[in-house]
Design an enzyme around this catalytic site. Structure first.
Site, mmCIF file in Angstrom:
data_model
loop_
_atom_site.group_PDB
_atom_site.id
_atom_site.type_symbol
_atom_site.label_atom_id
_atom_site.label_comp_id
_atom_site.label_asym_id
_atom_site.label_seq_id
_atom_site.Cartn_x
_atom_site.Cartn_y
_atom_site.Cartn_z
ATOM 1 N N HIS A 244 23.483 -25.114 -2.443
ATOM 2 C CA HIS A 244 24.931 -25.357 -2.347
ATOM 3 C C HIS A 244 25.293 -26.828 -2.389
ATOM 4 O O HIS A 244 26.460 -27.176 -2.555
ATOM 5 C CB HIS A 244 25.469 -24.759 -1.030
ATOM 6 C CG HIS A 244 25.326 -23.278 -0.963
ATOM 7 N ND1 HIS A 244 24.523 -22.644 -0.056
ATOM 8 C CD2 HIS A 244 25.885 -22.306 -1.710
ATOM 9 C CE1 HIS A 244 24.583 -21.338 -0.245
ATOM 10 N NE2 HIS A 244 25.400 -21.107 -1.243
ATOM 11 N N HIS B 97 33.044 -23.172 3.322
ATOM 12 C CA HIS B 97 31.801 -22.897 2.581
ATOM 13 C C HIS B 97 30.990 -24.179 2.394
ATOM 14 O O HIS B 97 31.548 -25.259 2.171
ATOM 15 C CB HIS B 97 32.135 -22.271 1.217
ATOM 16 C CG HIS B 97 30.933 -21.704 0.534
ATOM 17 N ND1 HIS B 97 30.096 -22.469 -0.255
ATOM 18 C CD2 HIS B 97 30.407 -20.460 0.525
ATOM 19 C CE1 HIS B 97 29.122 -21.707 -0.722
ATOM 20 N NE2 HIS B 97 29.287 -20.475 -0.256
ATOM 21 N N HIS C 267 22.169 -17.880 0.330
ATOM 22 C CA HIS C 267 22.671 -16.934 1.332
ATOM 23 C C HIS C 267 22.051 -15.553 1.151
ATOM 24 O O HIS C 267 22.609 -14.675 0.484
ATOM 25 C CB HIS C 267 24.203 -16.859 1.270
ATOM 26 C CG HIS C 267 24.863 -18.058 1.870
ATOM 27 N ND1 HIS C 267 26.048 -18.561 1.413
ATOM 28 C CD2 HIS C 267 24.493 -18.851 2.916
ATOM 29 C CE1 HIS C 267 26.373 -19.627 2.139
ATOM 30 N NE2 HIS C 267 25.447 -19.815 3.048
ATOM 31 N N GLU D 166 29.319 -25.270 -0.020
ATOM 32 C CA GLU D 166 29.540 -25.990 -1.281
ATOM 33 C C GLU D 166 30.789 -26.878 -1.200
ATOM 34 O O GLU D 166 30.783 -28.025 -1.658
ATOM 35 C CB GLU D 166 29.687 -24.990 -2.447
ATOM 36 C CG GLU D 166 29.851 -25.723 -3.782
ATOM 37 C CD GLU D 166 30.134 -24.784 -4.947
ATOM 38 O OE1 GLU D 166 29.508 -23.712 -5.018
ATOM 39 O OE2 GLU D 166 30.979 -25.136 -5.793
ATOM 40 N N CYS E 113 22.304 -26.818 -7.149
ATOM 41 C CA CYS E 113 22.439 -26.250 -8.495
ATOM 42 C C CYS E 113 23.101 -27.287 -9.411
ATOM 43 O O CYS E 113 24.089 -27.919 -9.027
ATOM 44 C CB CYS E 113 23.293 -24.984 -8.432
ATOM 45 S SG CYS E 113 23.564 -24.297 -10.069
ATOM 46 N N SER F 244 27.301 -14.552 1.666
ATOM 47 C CA SER F 244 27.342 -14.976 0.265
ATOM 48 C C SER F 244 28.764 -14.905 -0.288
ATOM 49 O O SER F 244 29.373 -13.839 -0.360
ATOM 50 C CB SER F 244 26.408 -14.075 -0.557
ATOM 51 O OG SER F 244 26.737 -14.186 -1.924
ATOM 52 N N CYS G 126 20.737 -15.802 -10.168
ATOM 53 C CA CYS G 126 21.223 -16.655 -11.248
ATOM 54 C C CYS G 126 20.215 -17.778 -11.464
ATOM 55 O O CYS G 126 19.280 -17.951 -10.675
ATOM 56 C CB CYS G 126 22.580 -17.240 -10.867
ATOM 57 S SG CYS G 126 22.476 -18.212 -9.351
ATOM 58 N N SER H 52 22.523 -14.283 -5.246
ATOM 59 C CA SER H 52 21.447 -14.623 -4.314
ATOM 60 C C SER H 52 20.737 -13.370 -3.780
ATOM 61 O O SER H 52 19.952 -13.459 -2.839
ATOM 62 C CB SER H 52 22.025 -15.430 -3.147
ATOM 63 O OG SER H 52 23.178 -14.770 -2.648
ATOM 64 N N ASN I 5 29.703 -15.424 -3.403
ATOM 65 C CA ASN I 5 29.806 -14.708 -4.688
ATOM 66 C C ASN I 5 29.697 -13.205 -4.507
ATOM 67 O O ASN I 5 30.283 -12.435 -5.264
ATOM 68 C CB ASN I 5 28.832 -15.293 -5.728
ATOM 69 C CG ASN I 5 27.420 -14.848 -5.546
ATOM 70 O OD1 ASN I 5 27.050 -13.785 -5.991
ATOM 71 N ND2 ASN I 5 26.599 -15.647 -4.870
#
Ligand code: F3S
Length: 277
Positions: free
Chosen positions: A74, A124, A41, A126, A96, A220, A13, A262, A222
């Site tokens: 993150h 996590h 990740h 983030e 990000c 990861s 991304c 990622s 996502n």
């Protein structure tokens, strides 16, 4: 040979590409580069950077005073940034921009005295970084599923934030339940466009494919959400870190192949070749 179709969009991304570009730029300076936590990740990628001399650390104490220090995509807490400055580290922040937007949102909510609910995975990086923007992180509530909404205390108004890579359908269900419980829910979109697009593409592929393979790292978020989305659509779905993970899988055709934000395209190509040759 297994009938396999590539799902689009997939893979890196905007935020991951940006983070890697900033790390590559840091590597051009002829001095040690420290990265707090994995830049993204992706173990294969991180090991590649290790070979180039990048020093990944989990704790700021491992970073010498004055060193060149990179923060991962993150995001990190305010406290980490302050401590790094006290150590006179020269910091490169690859957080990000979508994560930064959430940091700003929760900071604003706290200033306005609004109780905060964060939809996200508690452990996590983030989530830890987002809560770390708050003066009183212990007063915020992290929820991962609808049932946890029942345990939240009453209030007239709450402020809602969502982890960028959360399962969009699950977040929507939690949000709806919050809207039933609280008169006012202040909300700013949290799930990023890349996450949404990749999850929607998987849902679409599930209409015409029996199995979904997601190339990505177990760490990861996502990647695991993409597997979850495919399973929720009633399909067999597997997370593939390397081609070795294909061994022993009983894949029902046709297979849809995607990858996490990622995950590099090289691994997708390798998996695609193994399946189709
Ligand atoms: Fe950023 Fe979303 Fe990628 S938050 S790092 S664009 S998955």
């Amino acid at each position: 040979m297994i009938k396999t179709d590539l799902i689009f969009p997939r893979g890196f991304c905007f935020g991951v590409e940006r983070a890697l570009k900033l790390l590559d730029e840091a590597l051009t300076k002829s001095e040690p580069v420290y990265v707090l936590h994995e830049i993204v990740h992706n173990t294969v990628l991180v090991n590649g950077y290790r070979e180039k001399g990048v020093l990944f650390v989990e704790n700021l104490d491992e970073v010498p005073d004055g060193a060149l220090l990179v923060f991962s995509a993150h995001g990190v807490s305010k406290e980490i940034k302050i401590r790094a400055l006290q150590k006179k580290c020269r910091c490169i922040d690859t957080t990000c921009p979508f994560v930064t937007r959430i940091h700003q949102w929760v900071t604003r909510l706290e200033k306005e005295g609004c109780p905060i609910v964060l939809i996200g995975k508690k452990a996590h990086a983030e989530t830890v970084g987002t809560l770390g923007q708050l003066e009183h992180p212990d007063k915020a509530f992290v929820v991962e599923d609808e049932t946890q909404v029942d345990t939240l205390p009453p209030a007239d108004k709450i402020g809602l934030a969502v982890q960028t890579t959360f399962n969009a359908d699950k977040a929507k269900a939690i949000q709806e339940k919050l809207a039933q419980k609280y008169k006012t829910v202040l909300f700013q979109k949290g799930i990023c466009v890349a996450t949404e697009e990749r999850q929607n593409a998987v849902k679409e592929a599930c209409k015409t494919h029996s199995t979904i393979l997601v190339v990505g790292d177990w760490k990861s978020s996502n990647a695991r959400r993409l597997v979850e989305v495919a399973k929720e659509a009633g399909r067999e779905a597997f997370l593939i870190e390397t081609t070795a993970d294909l061994k022993g899988l009983n894949l029902v055709e046709p297979v849809g192949l995607t990858s996490a934000s990622s995950a590099s395209e090289d691994m997708v190509t390798a998996v695609f070749r193994q399946l189709t040759e």
